[in-house]
Design a protein around this motif. Structure first.
Motif, PDB file in Angstrom:
ATOM      1  N   LEU A  11       0.391  -1.240  -0.168  1.00 14.88           N
ATOM      2  CA  LEU A  11       0.098  -0.517  -0.496  1.00 14.88           C
ATOM      3  C   LEU A  11       1.295   0.799  -0.021  1.00 14.88           C
ATOM      4  O   LEU A  11       1.770   1.225   0.754  1.00 14.88           O
ATOM      5  CB  LEU A  11      -0.954   0.076   1.454  1.00 14.88           C
ATOM      6  N   VAL A  12       0.400   1.725  -0.325  1.00 15.67           N
ATOM      7  CA  VAL A  12       1.295   3.727  -0.793  1.00 15.67           C
ATOM      8  C   VAL A  12       0.142   4.314  -0.525  1.00 15.67           C
ATOM      9  O   VAL A  12      -0.547   4.946  -0.638  1.00 15.67           O
ATOM     10  CB  VAL A  12       2.140   3.988  -2.163  1.00 15.67           C
ATOM     11  N   LEU A  13       0.755   5.735   0.819  1.00 11.00           N
ATOM     12  CA  LEU A  13      -0.524   6.613   0.446  1.00 11.00           C
ATOM     13  C   LEU A  13      -0.607   7.483   0.007  1.00 11.00           C
ATOM     14  O   LEU A  13       1.100   8.164   0.080  1.00 11.00           O
ATOM     15  CB  LEU A  13      -0.615   6.728   2.683  1.00 11.00           C
ATOM     16  N   THR A  14      -0.695   7.987  -0.836  1.00 11.35           N
ATOM     17  CA  THR A  14      -0.514   9.876  -2.012  1.00 11.35           C
ATOM     18  C   THR A  14      -1.297  10.921  -0.642  1.00 11.35           C
ATOM     19  O   THR A  14      -0.949  11.748  -1.385  1.00 11.35           O
ATOM     20  CB  THR A  14      -1.599   9.612  -2.874  1.00 11.35           C
ATOM     21  N   GLY A  15      -1.365  10.486  -0.463  1.00 13.05           N
ATOM     22  CA  GLY A  15      -1.737  11.576   0.628  1.00 13.05           C
ATOM     23  C   GLY A  15      -3.397  11.653   1.668  1.00 13.05           C
ATOM     24  O   GLY A  15      -4.178  10.432   1.774  1.00 13.05           O
ATOM     25  N   VAL A  16      -4.353  12.788   1.976  1.00 16.53           N
ATOM     26  CA  VAL A  16      -5.185  12.838   3.146  1.00 16.53           C
ATOM     27  C   VAL A  16      -5.448  14.287   2.332  1.00 16.53           C
ATOM     28  O   VAL A  16      -5.621  15.372   2.494  1.00 16.53           O
ATOM     29  CB  VAL A  16      -4.687  12.966   4.658  1.00 16.53           C
ATOM     30  N   TYR A  17      -7.297  13.580   3.330  1.00 17.59           N
ATOM     31  CA  TYR A  17      -7.853  14.621   3.105  1.00 17.59           C
ATOM     32  C   TYR A  17      -9.237  14.876   4.192  1.00 17.59           C
ATOM     33  O   TYR A  17      -9.505  13.972   4.588  1.00 17.59           O
ATOM     34  CB  TYR A  17      -9.216  15.338   1.581  1.00 17.59           C
ATOM     35  N   ASP A  18      -9.439  16.533   4.495  1.00 16.58           N
ATOM     36  CA  ASP A  18     -10.215  16.234   5.549  1.00 16.58           C
ATOM     37  C   ASP A  18     -11.230  17.747   5.606  1.00 16.58           C
ATOM     38  O   ASP A  18      -9.901  19.076   5.223  1.00 16.58           O
ATOM     39  CB  ASP A  18     -10.000  16.001   7.378  1.00 16.58           C
ATOM     40  N   ARG A  19     -12.761  17.686   5.339  1.00 10.94           N
ATOM     41  CA  ARG A  19     -12.685  18.758   5.051  1.00 10.94           C
ATOM     42  C   ARG A  19     -12.903  20.154   6.560  1.00 10.94           C
ATOM     43  O   ARG A  19     -12.954  21.293   6.781  1.00 10.94           O
ATOM     44  CB  ARG A  19     -14.532  18.737   5.174  1.00 10.94           C
ATOM     45  N   ASP A  20     -12.231  19.206   7.311  1.00 10.97           N
ATOM     46  CA  ASP A  20     -11.667  20.520   8.499  1.00 10.97           C
ATOM     47  C   ASP A  20     -10.881  21.151   8.591  1.00 10.97           C
ATOM     48  O   ASP A  20      -9.831  20.043   8.796  1.00 10.97           O
ATOM     49  CB  ASP A  20     -12.155  19.797  10.406  1.00 10.97           C
ATOM     50  N   PRO A  21     -10.220  22.022   8.142  1.00  6.87           N
ATOM     51  CA  PRO A  21      -8.837  22.382   7.928  1.00  6.87           C
ATOM     52  C   PRO A  21      -7.698  22.235   9.448  1.00  6.87           C
ATOM     53  O   PRO A  21      -6.753  21.418   9.146  1.00  6.87           O
ATOM     54  CB  PRO A  21      -8.221  23.979   7.600  1.00  6.87           C
ATOM     55  N   ASP A  22      -8.601  22.684   9.978  1.00  9.36           N
ATOM     56  CA  ASP A  22      -7.633  22.379  11.377  1.00  9.36           C
ATOM     57  C   ASP A  22      -6.916  21.046  11.645  1.00  9.36           C
ATOM     58  O   ASP A  22      -5.605  20.052  11.727  1.00  9.36           O
ATOM     59  CB  ASP A  22      -8.268  23.322  12.615  1.00  9.36           C
ATOM     60  N   ARG A  23      -8.279  19.791  11.171  1.00  9.30           N
ATOM     61  CA  ARG A  23      -7.760  18.754  11.954  1.00  9.30           C
ATOM     62  C   ARG A  23      -6.511  18.206  10.606  1.00  9.30           C
ATOM     63  O   ARG A  23      -5.867  17.406  10.998  1.00  9.30           O
ATOM     64  CB  ARG A  23      -9.061  18.219  11.641  1.00  9.30           C
ATOM     65  N   LEU A  24      -6.966  18.423   9.486  1.00  9.46           N
ATOM     66  CA  LEU A  24      -6.643  18.207   8.103  1.00  9.46           C
ATOM     67  C   LEU A  24      -4.624  18.271   8.108  1.00  9.46           C
ATOM     68  O   LEU A  24      -4.210  17.785   8.798  1.00  9.46           O
ATOM     69  CB  LEU A  24      -7.055  18.493   6.736  1.00  9.46           C
ATOM     70  N   ALA A  25      -4.543  19.804   8.790  1.00  3.87           N
ATOM     71  CA  ALA A  25      -3.442  20.275   8.574  1.00  3.87           C
ATOM     72  C   ALA A  25      -2.302  19.740  10.447  1.00  3.87           C
ATOM     73  O   ALA A  25      -1.117  18.840  10.227  1.00  3.87           O
ATOM     74  CB  ALA A  25      -3.759  21.380   9.369  1.00  3.87           C
ATOM     75  N   ALA A  26      -3.599  19.545  11.213  1.00  5.14           N
ATOM     76  CA  ALA A  26      -2.339  18.565  12.353  1.00  5.14           C
ATOM     77  C   ALA A  26      -3.022  17.010  12.050  1.00  5.14           C
ATOM     78  O   ALA A  26      -1.332  16.429  12.485  1.00  5.14           O
ATOM     79  CB  ALA A  26      -3.241  18.503  13.264  1.00  5.14           C
ATOM     80  N   PHE A  27      -2.973  16.128  11.268  1.00  5.69           N
ATOM     81  CA  PHE A  27      -3.021  15.080  10.845  1.00  5.69           C
ATOM     82  C   PHE A  27      -1.802  15.171   9.797  1.00  5.69           C
ATOM     83  O   PHE A  27      -0.487  13.878  10.373  1.00  5.69           O
ATOM     84  CB  PHE A  27      -4.513  14.320  10.255  1.00  5.69           C
TER      85      PHE A  27
END
Length: 379
Positions: free
Chosen positions: A26-42
């Protein structure tokens, strides 16, 4: 297989932690969350690429699987968007909050020529496979009855505000209470029972909201916090499955056959032992069983050693194992052990348990699922 995560909440850290166990597949290309703070922290915690939008994620060249880790009420919308973009989806449980919703997602994936699967994947774990092998080989003879407890303690009284994930996300109490412990937890047992005994045929259930006031910081509309159901399988096998966040913590699963009982204490622990206690037949055995009901029996040989170490802040389940099995099935062009039919079936039975008022008594289960194959190392 290139995968991307949508939803960076509490459970996403558990999946992300387990990714290192599958770097060869498995290769992770990236992540997304609609909450910008939660996305940035992760993204900061794990060093992952953060997509600016869901559309950007779905436009990633060569993306094979969307790992949908959003809140349950958003599972359907995100899954539909991924299917529309021509991408396979592995969804955190539940696939849908109703049978109709889950069926429509399965039909959409099939029409698009795509694969769809859903958690939980503990059925692929070493403990579950050891238990299943013991059942297949007749260790306790003919199975008659299963007792499954998924009582999680009085959670609203626990100090859950201090349950923080690695990337700093608080356990989503309000969402958990509103989704309901049955939808959150029943799948861990149902998936294993269906693997061992085939599809559920009929359900007789009762549920209740015993503690409406969950003492949350914001108003919530909680779902039933207790359910109990009788599940009928082919061959006269009957399972009693209980879910609650009221009764003291008890996750025991006991498979009762003519020749004894197979039991596990915690189906969320891949390394947990499977125990065998023979049926008491003689006077001395029956006396000892009454006098010492806590006797636990002997530990069965494990199907294999767990290839990771859990506990001490690390997951005791490999959350990515289902994703890896899903990816391998797609790449190899074979049926997956966990597929859309299984996810739909589990959703239907779970809805019957949590909302029995929507169904006749007893309720025939309309969906079905093909037999699951054991893991190769557990044959």
């Amino acid at each position: 297989m290139r995968i991307a995560i949508v939803g960076c909440g509490y459970v996403a850290d558990m999946y992300r932690y387990c990714l290192d166990l599958h770097r060869d597949g498995l290769v992770l290309t990236g992540v997304y969350d609609r909450d910008p703070d939660r996305l940035a922290a992760f993204a900061r915690t794990w060093g992952d690429h953060a997509y600016a939008s869901l559309a950007d994620l779905l436009a990633e060249p060569g993306l094979g699987i969307v790992l949908n880790l959003t809140d349950p009420e958003n599972h359907a919308a995100v899954t539909r968007a991924a299917i529309a973009a021509g991408i396979h989806v592995y969804c955190e449980k539940p696939l849908g909050l109703t049978l109709q919703e889950a069926q429509s997602l399965g039909e959409a994936a099939q029409a698009a020529g795509l694969r769809l699967a859903a958690a939980p994947s503990n059925v692929l774990g070493e403990q579950a496979q050891t238990l299943w092998r013991a059942v297949r080989t007749g260790t306790v003879g003919r199975v008659r009855l299963i007792y499954a407890e998924l009582d999680d303690g009085m959670v609203h009284k626990a100090d859950y505000r201090r349950w923080i994930s690695r990337s700093g996300r608080r356990w989503p109490a309000e969402g958990e209470f509103e989704t309901g412990c049955t939808f959150e937890h029943a799948g861990y047992v149902l998936t294993l029972l269906v693997a061992m005994f085939g599809p559920v045929r009929r359900v007789t259930a009762h549920s209740a909201l015993l503690i409406p006031d969950k003492e949350c910081d914001v108003p919530v509309h909680p779902a039933p916090d207790f359910s109990c159901g009788l599940l009928e399988f082919d061959g006269g096998i009957l399972a009693r499955v209980t879910n609650s966040i009221v009764a003291p913590y008890d996750h025991r699963l006991r498979v009762i056959g003519d020749g004894g009982v197979l039991s596990v204490d915690e189906p969320w622990d891949f390394a947990g032992p499977v125990r065998l206690k023979r049926t008491a037949t003689g006077r001395l055995d029956r006396f000892l069983e009454r006098r010492f009901p806590g006797r636990r029996g002997k530990v069965m040989p494990a199907a294999r050693r767990v290839p990771f170490r859990g506990g001490r802040g690390r997951p005791t389940m490999d959350f990515m194992r289902g994703v890896r099995e899903f990816a391998d099935a797609i790449r190899e062009g074979r049926p997956g052990r966990m597929d859309a039919d299984l996810a739909v079936h589990i959703t239907e039975v779970t809805e019957m348990l949590q909302h029995p008022d929507r169904f006749p008594v007893p309720a025939p289960v309309t969906s079905t699922v093909a037999a699951m194959r054991p893991m190769d190392w557990a044959q």
